[in-house]
Design a protein around this motif. Sequence first.
Motif, mmCIF file in Angstrom:
data_model
loop_
_atom_site.group_PDB
_atom_site.id
_atom_site.type_symbol
_atom_site.label_atom_id
_atom_site.label_comp_id
_atom_site.label_asym_id
_atom_site.label_seq_id
_atom_site.Cartn_x
_atom_site.Cartn_y
_atom_site.Cartn_z
ATOM 1 N N LEU A 92 0.822 -1.213 0.000
ATOM 2 C CA LEU A 92 0.000 0.000 0.000
ATOM 3 C C LEU A 92 0.854 1.260 0.000
ATOM 4 C CD1 LEU A 92 -2.862 -0.956 2.480
ATOM 5 C CD2 LEU A 92 -3.178 -0.112 0.146
ATOM 6 N N HIS A 112 -0.341 2.423 -3.220
ATOM 7 C CA HIS A 112 -1.569 3.102 -2.783
ATOM 8 C C HIS A 112 -2.832 2.367 -3.237
ATOM 9 C CE1 HIS A 112 1.176 6.294 -1.682
ATOM 10 N NE2 HIS A 112 1.590 6.357 -2.934
ATOM 11 N N THR A 113 -2.739 1.033 -3.349
ATOM 12 C CA THR A 113 -3.905 0.246 -3.713
ATOM 13 C C THR A 113 -3.785 -1.150 -3.116
ATOM 14 O OG1 THR A 113 -5.089 -0.801 -5.547
ATOM 15 C CG2 THR A 113 -2.764 -0.331 -5.902
#
Length: 428
Positions: A288, A292-293
């Motif tokens: 993450l 960022h996913t």
Amino acid sequence: MIKRLLSFLDASPVNFLAVKNISEELEKNGFRRINPQEPLGKIEAGEKFFVTKNDSSIYAFQIGKKPLADAGFHMICAHCDSPTFRIKPNAEMLCEGGIVKLNTEVYGGPIMSTWFDRPLTLAGRVIVKGENAMNPQTLLLHVKRPLLQISNLAIHFNRQVNDGVKLSKQKDVLPILGIINDELEKGNLLMNVITNELNIQKEDVLDFDLYLADATPACTFGVHDEFISSGRLDDLSMCWAGVEAMIASDSNDTTQVLAIFDNEETGSQTKQGAGSPFLSYMLQRIALAQSHTEEAYYQAVERAFMISADNAHAWHPNYSEKFDPTNHPKLGGGPVIKFNAAQKYASDAVSAAIFANICDAASVPCQRFVNHSDVAGGSTLGNILASSIPLKGVDMGNAILAMHSCRETGSVIDHEYCVKAFTKFYQL
């Protein structure tokens, strides 16, 4: 190389000290300790850090040049606990003549008879008062001298002793600590050892996790010094091989992970065991932070490969009938790939082929182990970890004799082979 292993074994009589020593080795080689209570922040390529859980498991990461989502990760996992005896609360038992023995319970599955008539010591952690009730302080204890012994009953009182004797876990394996000299020592003999060793006050001690350990140093033996004799080869030898490989490996595209779990000998179902989600949480946090996913973590798992490193059974020259007729690894023959039709091991044809290729690339021989079909085998880390993180992976280990004995026997060259293979794996 073998001297470093022997030193690590001597300094690591229990899981807590093994993790302390691994932490210090990693820090000496540029890894920084992180606090899992704090945000990870930005994760840079080439970063090296580690985190511990419960003071008894440790997870090290060397971040690859490519994000986890794009290159996955290469992971070696092992366990730092070994069969032994845990000291119970209110352990002192006063006997005739002022002799004090300690009440114990069995941890894991030791060969109990091998703990008799040898110098033993105490090691573990002691919990003392801290700043507040929710934050006590942990002190590590290792009494570096022979302190206790579990004594056999003389053959004159047990004429059948060489015909095999069933041992009581509550009666027969209680170690002698000493003889009280005065009334002040009564009920305080163990506590006096703890407070004197740690230079603390009795009233500050809240609790402890203490275990018996062999007090005799690890050594090599054989005409050519080709064998290793030590307690806890299963599985500290694999832990240390992983550490040696991790610190020898430079950063490349793929993230390198070393996971040293606790409590494998009792089923791994603890917050610091292979059945815990802690490692998956750490990998998710890294993915993450990079991408960022949540999708990044699932991509990383699909691209990852795991080596579950737990020692294997070496062919025993006195008990050849106990081994599979065509798959019985020998001391000095190289790392062992372990197979089991009931899926107690994570190895399959694909993962075994990959590990064999790694060994070949490292110029290391490898062997294969399958249980004799009439002999039930044990379980290990790979399938437990894969049940929570669906990793492609192989179960392997170096071959040893007398697994779960107070002292096990391994091979010097096998340790060197294993470090070479692990280092090559991290470099791929």
